[in-house]
Design a protein around this motif. Sequence first.
Motif, PDB file in Angstrom:
ATOM      1  N   SER A 118       0.597  12.908  30.422  1.00 39.67           N
ATOM      2  CA  SER A 118       0.367  12.561  31.829  1.00 39.67           C
ATOM      3  C   SER A 118       0.998  11.221  32.203  1.00 39.67           C
ATOM      4  CB  SER A 118      -1.139  12.502  32.118  1.00 39.67           C
ATOM      5  OG  SER A 118      -1.729  11.407  31.433  1.00 39.67           O
ATOM      6  N   PHE A 119       1.615  10.525  31.224  1.00 43.32           N
ATOM      7  CA  PHE A 119       2.173   9.208  31.484  1.00 43.32           C
ATOM      8  C   PHE A 119       3.456   9.304  32.309  1.00 43.32           C
ATOM      9  CE2 PHE A 119       0.339   6.511  27.733  1.00 43.32           C
ATOM     10  CZ  PHE A 119      -0.941   6.874  28.115  1.00 43.32           C
ATOM     11  N   ASP A 120       3.635   8.348  33.198  1.00 38.87           N
ATOM     12  CA  ASP A 120       4.898   8.178  33.923  1.00 38.87           C
ATOM     13  C   ASP A 120       5.575   6.944  33.346  1.00 38.87           C
ATOM     14  OD1 ASP A 120       4.342  10.343  35.647  1.00 38.87           O
ATOM     15  OD2 ASP A 120       3.119   9.052  36.925  1.00 38.87           O
ATOM     16  N   TRP A 121       6.394   7.164  32.340  1.00 38.93           N
ATOM     17  CA  TRP A 121       6.971   6.052  31.593  1.00 38.93           C
ATOM     18  C   TRP A 121       7.957   5.254  32.450  1.00 38.93           C
ATOM     19  CZ3 TRP A 121       4.824   4.975  27.027  1.00 38.93           C
ATOM     20  CH2 TRP A 121       4.180   6.017  26.329  1.00 38.93           C
ATOM     21  N   ALA A 122       7.935   3.952  32.273  1.00 41.24           N
ATOM     22  CA  ALA A 122       8.910   3.054  32.897  1.00 41.24           C
ATOM     23  C   ALA A 122       9.042   1.834  32.000  1.00 41.24           C
ATOM     24  CB  ALA A 122       8.470   2.639  34.297  1.00 41.24           C
ATOM     25  N   VAL A 123      10.260   1.319  31.873  1.00 40.57           N
ATOM     26  CA  VAL A 123      10.524   0.183  30.985  1.00 40.57           C
ATOM     27  C   VAL A 123      11.251  -0.897  31.771  1.00 40.57           C
ATOM     28  CG1 VAL A 123      11.529  -0.554  28.799  1.00 40.57           C
ATOM     29  CG2 VAL A 123      10.777   1.816  29.075  1.00 40.57           C
ATOM     30  N   THR A 124      10.748  -2.119  31.693  1.00 44.93           N
ATOM     31  CA  THR A 124      11.340  -3.246  32.407  1.00 44.93           C
ATOM     32  C   THR A 124      11.431  -4.446  31.484  1.00 44.93           C
ATOM     33  OG1 THR A 124      10.292  -2.498  34.462  1.00 44.93           O
ATOM     34  CG2 THR A 124      11.160  -4.730  34.438  1.00 44.93           C
ATOM     35  N   VAL A 125      12.534  -5.174  31.570  1.00 48.29           N
ATOM     36  CA  VAL A 125      12.664  -6.455  30.871  1.00 48.29           C
ATOM     37  C   VAL A 125      12.468  -7.555  31.914  1.00 48.29           C
ATOM     38  CG1 VAL A 125      14.144  -7.972  29.513  1.00 48.29           C
ATOM     39  CG2 VAL A 125      14.223  -5.490  29.146  1.00 48.29           C
ATOM     40  N   LEU A 126      11.557  -8.470  31.635  1.00 49.65           N
ATOM     41  CA  LEU A 126      11.205  -9.524  32.581  1.00 49.65           C
ATOM     42  C   LEU A 126      11.783 -10.866  32.125  1.00 49.65           C
ATOM     43  CD1 LEU A 126       7.452  -8.555  33.112  1.00 49.65           C
ATOM     44  CD2 LEU A 126       9.377  -8.015  34.608  1.00 49.65           C
ATOM     45  N   GLN A 127      12.387 -11.571  33.075  1.00 52.20           N
ATOM     46  CA  GLN A 127      12.988 -12.865  32.790  1.00 52.20           C
ATOM     47  C   GLN A 127      11.890 -13.914  32.671  1.00 52.20           C
ATOM     48  OE1 GLN A 127      16.535 -13.453  32.487  1.00 52.20           O
ATOM     49  NE2 GLN A 127      15.694 -15.305  31.550  1.00 52.20           N
ATOM     50  N   SER A 128      11.545 -14.269  31.439  1.00 49.27           N
ATOM     51  CA  SER A 128      10.465 -15.220  31.199  1.00 49.27           C
ATOM     52  C   SER A 128      10.568 -15.736  29.774  1.00 49.27           C
ATOM     53  CB  SER A 128       9.104 -14.553  31.415  1.00 49.27           C
ATOM     54  OG  SER A 128       8.050 -15.390  30.970  1.00 49.27           O
ATOM     55  N   ASP A 129      10.107 -16.969  29.568  1.00 50.85           N
ATOM     56  CA  ASP A 129      10.109 -17.548  28.225  1.00 50.85           C
ATOM     57  C   ASP A 129       8.954 -17.049  27.376  1.00 50.85           C
ATOM     58  OD1 ASP A 129      12.383 -19.034  28.773  1.00 50.85           O
ATOM     59  OD2 ASP A 129      11.242 -20.797  29.446  1.00 50.85           O
ATOM     60  N   GLN A 130       8.060 -16.279  27.944  1.00 47.79           N
ATOM     61  CA  GLN A 130       6.927 -15.761  27.179  1.00 47.79           C
ATOM     62  C   GLN A 130       7.406 -14.911  26.004  1.00 47.79           C
ATOM     63  OE1 GLN A 130       3.379 -14.108  29.100  1.00 47.79           O
ATOM     64  NE2 GLN A 130       4.299 -14.601  31.069  1.00 47.79           N
ATOM     65  N   VAL A 131       6.808 -15.134  24.844  1.00 45.68           N
ATOM     66  CA  VAL A 131       7.102 -14.296  23.670  1.00 45.68           C
ATOM     67  C   VAL A 131       6.072 -13.175  23.688  1.00 45.68           C
ATOM     68  CG1 VAL A 131       7.392 -14.262  21.162  1.00 45.68           C
ATOM     69  CG2 VAL A 131       7.962 -16.329  22.466  1.00 45.68           C
ATOM     70  N   ASN A 132       6.358 -12.148  24.498  1.00 42.32           N
ATOM     71  CA  ASN A 132       5.316 -11.157  24.741  1.00 42.32           C
ATOM     72  C   ASN A 132       5.916  -9.833  25.207  1.00 42.32           C
ATOM     73  OD1 ASN A 132       2.719 -10.212  24.849  1.00 42.32           O
ATOM     74  ND2 ASN A 132       2.120 -11.357  26.684  1.00 42.32           N
ATOM     75  N   ALA A 133       5.091  -8.809  25.185  1.00 43.10           N
ATOM     76  CA  ALA A 133       5.417  -7.480  25.709  1.00 43.10           C
ATOM     77  C   ALA A 133       4.096  -6.783  25.973  1.00 43.10           C
ATOM     78  CB  ALA A 133       6.252  -6.677  24.714  1.00 43.10           C
ATOM     79  N   PHE A 134       4.117  -5.739  26.788  1.00 43.33           N
ATOM     80  CA  PHE A 134       2.893  -4.969  27.003  1.00 43.33           C
ATOM     81  C   PHE A 134       3.246  -3.541  27.390  1.00 43.33           C
ATOM     82  CE2 PHE A 134       3.592  -6.947  31.263  1.00 43.33           C
ATOM     83  CZ  PHE A 134       3.644  -5.813  32.061  1.00 43.33           C
ATOM     84  N   CYS A 135       2.267  -2.654  27.201  1.00 38.53           N
ATOM     85  CA  CYS A 135       2.352  -1.281  27.709  1.00 38.53           C
ATOM     86  C   CYS A 135       1.008  -0.983  28.349  1.00 38.53           C
ATOM     87  CB  CYS A 135       2.644  -0.273  26.593  1.00 38.53           C
ATOM     88  SG  CYS A 135       2.678   1.441  27.180  1.00 38.53           S
ATOM     89  N   LEU A 136       1.017  -0.756  29.651  1.00 35.51           N
ATOM     90  CA  LEU A 136      -0.210  -0.505  30.390  1.00 35.51           C
ATOM     91  C   LEU A 136      -0.593   0.973  30.309  1.00 35.51           C
ATOM     92  CD1 LEU A 136       0.708  -2.671  33.488  1.00 35.51           C
ATOM     93  CD2 LEU A 136      -1.071  -3.190  31.807  1.00 35.51           C
ATOM     94  N   PRO A 137      -1.858   1.295  30.529  1.00 30.93           N
ATOM     95  CA  PRO A 137      -2.254   2.708  30.589  1.00 30.93           C
ATOM     96  C   PRO A 137      -1.378   3.455  31.595  1.00 30.93           C
ATOM     97  CG  PRO A 137      -4.186   1.304  30.604  1.00 30.93           C
ATOM     98  CD  PRO A 137      -3.014   0.390  30.738  1.00 30.93           C
ATOM     99  N   GLY A 138      -0.897   4.604  31.199  1.00 35.06           N
ATOM    100  CA  GLY A 138       0.001   5.358  32.066  1.00 35.06           C
ATOM    101  C   GLY A 138       1.463   5.189  31.701  1.00 35.06           C
ATOM    102  N   GLY A 139       1.767   4.253  30.767  1.00 38.38           N
ATOM    103  CA  GLY A 139       3.114   4.188  30.236  1.00 38.38           C
ATOM    104  C   GLY A 139       4.060   3.175  30.842  1.00 38.38           C
TER     105      GLY A 139
END
Length: 299
Positions: A118-139
Motif C-alpha cells: 500500500s506504500f506510495d514510495w518516493a525518494v528525495t535527497v535534501l540539501q543539509s549538513d545533517q548526517v541523517n536519513a528517514f523513511c516515513l510510514p507509507g514509504g
Amino acid sequence: MNQYPSGQSTGQRRGGLRLWVLLLFAGYAAWYWFSNRSIDPLTGQAVVIDKSISPEQEKSLGLQAYQQVLQQEKPLPADAEASKQVQAIAERLIGKIPQVTDSLAAEHHLQASHIEKSFDWAVTVLQSDQVNAFCLPGGKIAVYTGLLPVAQNADAMAVVMGHEIAHALLRHGAQRMTRGKLEQLGQMAGAASGMDSGTLQTVMSAYGYGSALPYARSQETQADELGLMLAASACFDPQQAIPLWQRMDQSSGGRAPSEFASTHPSAGTRIHQLEALMPKAEAYKAKLCGGAQAASGMH
C-alpha cells in the motif's frame, strides 16, 4: 465511638480513593495492552499496536510529515547525480522487500503482512549538513546530503536506507503512538490519584530509563537486522555496515549521549550486534541476491 481523629479518618478515606483510582487505571491499561497485543511476523516478538491505528492512517500521517519537511528543507533536483544514486539504491532495496519479509516471517512460522503493497514510495535527497536519513510510514524516504560523505559508498548507504525502510515495515511509528497513549494514561492516573507533580515527574523519569528508552533501543536493533537483510539481499555488501558505524561514531565527535540515556544503541553495541548478524546477512545474500552488482560509489 471512632478511635481515630477525624483528620486521620479523612486521610485514610483519601488514601483509599487514590488506591482505587490507580487500580482502575491499571486495570484499563492492562486490558488495553492485552487487547492490542500481537506477534510481529518479521521479528517473532510481541508488539502492541492500537487496533484503531491502521496502516492507511499511518500513511496519511507520514505524507503530512513529508510535505512539511519538503517545505522546510531544500531538495536536490531529481536529475542530480546524488539523487539518481540514492534513487537507484532505494529501488533495489524496495524490490527485495517481499522476499526478505517472507523469509523472515517463515523463520517464525508466520506470514508477512506485506504492508509495503500500500506504500506510495518516493525518494528525495535534501540539501543539509545533517548526517541523517528517514523513511516515513507509507514509504516516503529522505536522505540528507550530510550523510553522503560519511556513508562514502553505495553499500553503506544501502545499510542506512535499509534500516530506515525497516522502521516503516515494522510499524514502529504505530507502536510508539500506542505506547504514547499508555504513557498519557499513566500520567492521568498519577494526577487523578493526587500524586504531586514532583513525584509524578520522578516516576515518569524512572519509567523512561527503565522502560521507554530500552524499548526505543530495541526498535533500533530490530531495524538494524531487517535493514541489513534487505541490503544484503539487494546485492550490497553487508560487511560495510561495520566501518559505516565506526565513521558514524567519529562524525558525532564524542557528543553522542551514553547508551543508558539514549533512544539508540551506542556505536560499539551496534557494531557488536551487526557483526553477530553477518553470517545471516551473507546467507540472505547468497539466497536472494540474484546476481545484481552494487553501484560503484557515492560522491
